[in-house]
Design a protein around this motif. Structure first.
Motif, PDB file in Angstrom:
ATOM      1  N   LYS A  81       0.840  -1.200   0.000  1.00  0.00           N
ATOM      2  CA  LYS A  81       0.000   0.000   0.000  1.00  0.00           C
ATOM      3  C   LYS A  81       0.875   1.250   0.000  1.00  0.00           C
ATOM      4  O   LYS A  81       1.672   1.437   0.916  1.00  0.00           O
ATOM      5  N   PRO A  82       0.761   2.105  -1.019  1.00  0.00           N
ATOM      6  CA  PRO A  82       1.513   3.371  -1.007  1.00  0.00           C
ATOM      7  C   PRO A  82       1.024   4.264   0.121  1.00  0.00           C
ATOM      8  O   PRO A  82      -0.189   4.412   0.327  1.00  0.00           O
ATOM      9  N   GLY A  97      11.855   9.329 -11.282  1.00  0.00           N
ATOM     10  CA  GLY A  97      12.588  10.168 -10.340  1.00  0.00           C
ATOM     11  C   GLY A  97      11.841  10.444  -9.052  1.00  0.00           C
ATOM     12  O   GLY A  97      12.432  10.925  -8.080  1.00  0.00           O
ATOM     13  N   ASP A  98      10.531  10.161  -9.022  1.00  0.00           N
ATOM     14  CA  ASP A  98       9.775  10.317  -7.773  1.00  0.00           C
ATOM     15  C   ASP A  98      10.255   9.280  -6.749  1.00  0.00           C
ATOM     16  O   ASP A  98      10.770   8.215  -7.110  1.00  0.00           O
ATOM     17  N   ILE A  99      10.086   9.586  -5.471  1.00  0.00           N
ATOM     18  CA  ILE A  99      10.382   8.651  -4.390  1.00  0.00           C
ATOM     19  C   ILE A  99       9.063   8.143  -3.838  1.00  0.00           C
ATOM     20  O   ILE A  99       8.151   8.936  -3.562  1.00  0.00           O
ATOM     21  N   LEU A 100       8.961   6.836  -3.660  1.00  0.00           N
ATOM     22  CA  LEU A 100       7.720   6.214  -3.209  1.00  0.00           C
ATOM     23  C   LEU A 100       7.960   5.421  -1.937  1.00  0.00           C
ATOM     24  O   LEU A 100       8.973   4.728  -1.803  1.00  0.00           O
ATOM     25  N   VAL A 101       7.024   5.524  -0.983  1.00  0.00           N
ATOM     26  CA  VAL A 101       7.074   4.721   0.235  1.00  0.00           C
ATOM     27  C   VAL A 101       5.830   3.847   0.275  1.00  0.00           C
ATOM     28  O   VAL A 101       4.712   4.329   0.138  1.00  0.00           O
ATOM     29  N   VAL A 102       6.061   2.521   0.431  1.00  0.00           N
ATOM     30  CA  VAL A 102       4.933   1.593   0.497  1.00  0.00           C
ATOM     31  C   VAL A 102       5.015   0.774   1.779  1.00  0.00           C
ATOM     32  O   VAL A 102       6.095   0.575   2.349  1.00  0.00           O
TER      33      VAL A 102
END
Length: 215
Positions: free
Chosen positions: A173-174, A196-201
């Motif tokens: 889940k983001p 280039g975006d940073i994603l946390v899941v």
């Protein structure tokens, strides 16, 4: 328990200091007066002597120690003779640093319970860290749950952050993403992930591990 650390180069010094800081009794030995002086404030006892001489070790009270750690550098002969001397004194557990695989095999045959290769291990850890963590890192929230922070992988570029793909493909889940230097934690359907975006899941450990192999 009493530990003997023989050889006070960079590795031996930090092992001796680390054990002492954990509250263990440590006897530190080296043939260099300067190295012995440097460690003396941290350990129970610091002694200048030739560790390849069983008689000198016996007189220093080394035979009463339970564990000996031999961290002698490039002098293979001194390393081998020291392990032999320690076994002759009846030290139950000898852990020895080796420079090469052949060196390590010799030390094992002489009775070293464990052989370590600090330089090799440090290199392996560094390579693993460089390769694995440039674009992906994890944080343990509990035994079963983890967060993963990553540069958005190519297969998610152009995807809405509210897409069902995250759950359907990897069961994650983001919970946040960073776009053009700004973090976002509330999402709309038209929030599209870009290169280039940073994603946390968020996900369970197995799913986060599975994702790491795809990123």
């Amino acid at each position: 328990m009493t530990y003997v650390v023989i050889g006070l180069g960079k590795f031996g010094y930090h092992v001796a200091k680390g054990l002492a800081q954990q509250g263990e009794a440590v006897i530190a030995i080296d043939h260099s007066e300067e190295k012995v002086k440097d460690i003396s404030e941290f350990v129970q006892d610091a002694i200048v002597l030739d560790s390849s001489d069983p008689k000198a070790l016996l007189e220093a009270g080394i035979a009463d120690a339970e564990v000996a750690i031999v961290s002698i550098g490039e002098n293979l002969e001194a390393s081998i003779l020291t392990v032999m001397a320690l076994k002759e004194l009846g030290i139950e557990t000898v852990i020895a640093k080796a420079i090469t695989q052949v060196h390590g095999q010799i030390l094992s045959k002489l009775g070293a319970a464990k052989v370590i290769y600090p330089e090799m291990e440090s290199a392996k850890k560094l390579v693993k860290k460089i390769v694995k963590n440039i674009h992906y890192e994890t944080i343990d929230l509990s035994i079963t749950m983890k967060l993963a922070k990553m540069t958005v992988p190519s297969f998610w570029v152009g995807t809405s952050i509210l897409s069902a793909l995250f759950k359907d493909e990897f069961e994650v889940k983001p919970i946040a993403y960073k776009h053009q230097g700004e973090w976002h934690t509330s999402f709309e359907n038209d929030d599209i992930l870009e290169a280039g975006d940073i994603l946390v899941v968020l996900g369970n450990s197995n799913n986060i591990e599975a994702l790491s192999k795809k990123v």
